[in-house]
Design a protein around this motif. Structure first.
Motif, PDB file in Angstrom:
ATOM      1  N   GLY A 135      30.075 -29.551  -5.438  1.00 34.53           N
ATOM      2  CA  GLY A 135      30.116 -28.493  -4.441  1.00 34.53           C
ATOM      3  C   GLY A 135      28.743 -27.909  -4.198  1.00 34.53           C
ATOM      4  O   GLY A 135      27.828 -28.084  -4.994  1.00 34.53           O
ATOM      5  N   PRO A 136      28.570 -27.240  -3.083  1.00 44.57           N
ATOM      6  CA  PRO A 136      27.272 -26.623  -2.784  1.00 44.57           C
ATOM      7  C   PRO A 136      27.014 -25.451  -3.716  1.00 44.57           C
ATOM      8  O   PRO A 136      27.927 -24.848  -4.248  1.00 44.57           O
ATOM      9  N   TYR A 168      20.286 -20.780   2.179  1.00 40.97           N
ATOM     10  CA  TYR A 168      20.649 -22.183   2.277  1.00 40.97           C
ATOM     11  C   TYR A 168      21.367 -22.595   1.005  1.00 40.97           C
ATOM     12  O   TYR A 168      21.367 -21.882   0.012  1.00 40.97           O
ATOM     13  N   TYR A 169      22.013 -23.759   1.064  1.00 46.06           N
ATOM     14  CA  TYR A 169      22.728 -24.300  -0.075  1.00 46.06           C
ATOM     15  C   TYR A 169      22.071 -25.629  -0.470  1.00 46.06           C
ATOM     16  O   TYR A 169      21.713 -26.414   0.405  1.00 46.06           O
ATOM     17  N   ARG A 170      21.927 -25.869  -1.760  1.00 47.31           N
ATOM     18  CA  ARG A 170      21.517 -27.190  -2.251  1.00 47.31           C
ATOM     19  C   ARG A 170      22.787 -27.906  -2.632  1.00 47.31           C
ATOM     20  O   ARG A 170      23.609 -27.366  -3.363  1.00 47.31           O
ATOM     21  N   THR A 171      22.959 -29.143  -2.154  1.00 47.49           N
ATOM     22  CA  THR A 171      24.230 -29.823  -2.373  1.00 47.49           C
ATOM     23  C   THR A 171      24.127 -31.088  -3.212  1.00 47.49           C
ATOM     24  O   THR A 171      25.077 -31.452  -3.876  1.00 47.49           O
ATOM     25  N   PHE A 172      23.006 -31.783  -3.180  1.00 52.51           N
ATOM     26  CA  PHE A 172      22.936 -33.091  -3.829  1.00 52.51           C
ATOM     27  C   PHE A 172      21.484 -33.473  -3.994  1.00 52.51           C
ATOM     28  O   PHE A 172      20.635 -33.091  -3.193  1.00 52.51           O
ATOM     29  N   HIS A 208      12.268 -38.992  -4.347  1.00 52.45           N
ATOM     30  CA  HIS A 208      13.499 -38.303  -4.746  1.00 52.45           C
ATOM     31  C   HIS A 208      14.138 -37.673  -3.503  1.00 52.45           C
ATOM     32  O   HIS A 208      13.434 -37.122  -2.657  1.00 52.45           O
ATOM     33  N   LEU A 209      15.460 -37.783  -3.395  1.00 51.19           N
ATOM     34  CA  LEU A 209      16.211 -37.223  -2.269  1.00 51.19           C
ATOM     35  C   LEU A 209      16.767 -35.855  -2.645  1.00 51.19           C
ATOM     36  O   LEU A 209      17.373 -35.693  -3.707  1.00 51.19           O
ATOM     37  N   TYR A 210      16.542 -34.880  -1.779  1.00 49.50           N
ATOM     38  CA  TYR A 210      17.098 -33.532  -1.918  1.00 49.50           C
ATOM     39  C   TYR A 210      17.913 -33.242  -0.662  1.00 49.50           C
ATOM     40  O   TYR A 210      17.453 -33.502   0.452  1.00 49.50           O
ATOM     41  N   GLU A 211      19.097 -32.678  -0.840  1.00 51.66           N
ATOM     42  CA  GLU A 211      19.959 -32.384   0.300  1.00 51.66           C
ATOM     43  C   GLU A 211      20.224 -30.881   0.372  1.00 51.66           C
ATOM     44  O   GLU A 211      20.462 -30.243  -0.656  1.00 51.66           O
ATOM     45  N   PHE A 212      20.175 -30.358   1.584  1.00 53.06           N
ATOM     46  CA  PHE A 212      20.350 -28.924   1.818  1.00 53.06           C
ATOM     47  C   PHE A 212      21.311 -28.708   2.979  1.00 53.06           C
ATOM     48  O   PHE A 212      21.375 -29.513   3.895  1.00 53.06           O
ATOM     49  N   VAL A 213      22.021 -27.575   2.955  1.00 55.79           N
ATOM     50  CA  VAL A 213      22.834 -27.136   4.093  1.00 55.79           C
ATOM     51  C   VAL A 213      22.331 -25.754   4.479  1.00 55.79           C
ATOM     52  O   VAL A 213      22.268 -24.847   3.639  1.00 55.79           O
ATOM     53  N   VAL A 214      21.961 -25.606   5.742  1.00 58.72           N
ATOM     54  CA  VAL A 214      21.418 -24.349   6.243  1.00 58.72           C
ATOM     55  C   VAL A 214      22.416 -23.753   7.238  1.00 58.72           C
ATOM     56  O   VAL A 214      22.660 -24.328   8.304  1.00 58.72           O
ATOM     57  N   GLN A 224      25.171 -42.880  -4.488  1.00 54.32           N
ATOM     58  CA  GLN A 224      24.715 -42.883  -5.875  1.00 54.32           C
ATOM     59  C   GLN A 224      25.182 -41.601  -6.558  1.00 54.32           C
ATOM     60  O   GLN A 224      25.442 -40.598  -5.900  1.00 54.32           O
ATOM     61  N   PRO A 225      25.205 -41.615  -7.883  1.00 53.53           N
ATOM     62  CA  PRO A 225      25.506 -40.352  -8.577  1.00 53.53           C
ATOM     63  C   PRO A 225      24.377 -39.344  -8.372  1.00 53.53           C
ATOM     64  O   PRO A 225      23.221 -39.727  -8.188  1.00 53.53           O
ATOM     65  N   SER A 226      24.731 -38.073  -8.426  1.00 52.39           N
ATOM     66  CA  SER A 226      23.717 -37.022  -8.348  1.00 52.39           C
ATOM     67  C   SER A 226      22.857 -37.098  -9.601  1.00 52.39           C
ATOM     68  O   SER A 226      23.376 -37.219 -10.707  1.00 52.39           O
ATOM     69  N   LEU A 227      21.554 -37.049  -9.430  1.00 52.30           N
ATOM     70  CA  LEU A 227      20.643 -37.146 -10.563  1.00 52.30           C
ATOM     71  C   LEU A 227      19.464 -36.232 -10.344  1.00 52.30           C
ATOM     72  O   LEU A 227      18.750 -36.351  -9.338  1.00 52.30           O
ATOM     73  N   ILE A 228      19.277 -35.307 -11.251  1.00 50.96           N
ATOM     74  CA  ILE A 228      18.119 -34.419 -11.213  1.00 50.96           C
ATOM     75  C   ILE A 228      17.067 -35.036 -12.113  1.00 50.96           C
ATOM     76  O   ILE A 228      17.276 -35.209 -13.305  1.00 50.96           O
ATOM     77  N   ARG A 229      15.955 -35.425 -11.532  1.00 47.07           N
ATOM     78  CA  ARG A 229      14.918 -36.116 -12.278  1.00 47.07           C
ATOM     79  C   ARG A 229      13.856 -35.128 -12.728  1.00 47.07           C
ATOM     80  O   ARG A 229      13.485 -34.235 -11.984  1.00 47.07           O
TER      81      ARG A 229
END
Length: 148
Positions: free
Chosen positions: A2-3, A17-21, A30-36, A137-142
């Motif tokens: 969830g966000p 904003y929300y960080r989602t993935f 690295h991919l970062y996803e946001f919802v504004v 892919q699975p969510s992964l915080i590097r």
């Protein structure tokens, strides 16, 4: 996943904003996803947010709608050890403001129908073609790597 709300981050954009993935693209990115949201969550009707939260607790997974962009760029400043290329997938929320806030508050998932803008992004066509596989892919915080 969830966000979740993000406030007070190193580069706070002065809008909610929300960080989602997030996940690894490759050894260098690295991919970062946001919802504004288009309006601040404080403008949302409290009763409606609570109704959605209750529905989510009963297993409902609502859908929100957004127009999205993909920007692929280097970090703007040399102030940390995060030197990965950042893939920023940003969803600008058109519908579902109450749903997103309820999901963030309750830690519940929400579906997002995303209309990805193919032009006007800071990404190559091949980058956009990789998004579906990256999002599966699975969510992964590097962790960050040391400066070289």
């Amino acid at each position: 996943m969830g966000p979740r709300r993000v406030l007070g981050t190193p580069e706070y954009p002065h809008t909610p904003y929300y960080r989602t993935f997030e996940t690894v693209v490759d050894d260098e990115a690295h991919l970062y996803e946001f919802v504004v949201p288009m309006v601040p969550p404080t403008w949302n009707d409290r009763e409606r947010v609570e109704e959605y939260a209750e529905q989510m607790e009963r297993g409902t997974v609502p859908t929100a709608v957004a127009v999205s962009t993909l920007d692929v760029c280097q970090p703007a400043m040399d102030r940390s050890t995060d030197y990965y290329t950042h893939w920023g997938l940003t969803h600008f929320l058109l519908d579902g403001h109450h749903k997103l806030e309820a999901a963030a508050s309750a830690g519940r998932p929400v579906q997002l129908l995303s209309l990805l803008a193919l032009g006007d992004c800071l990404a190559a066509a091949g980058d956009k073609d990789r998004l579906a596989a990256l999002r599966s892919q699975p969510s992964l915080i590097r962790g960050t790597r040391p400066a070289q």
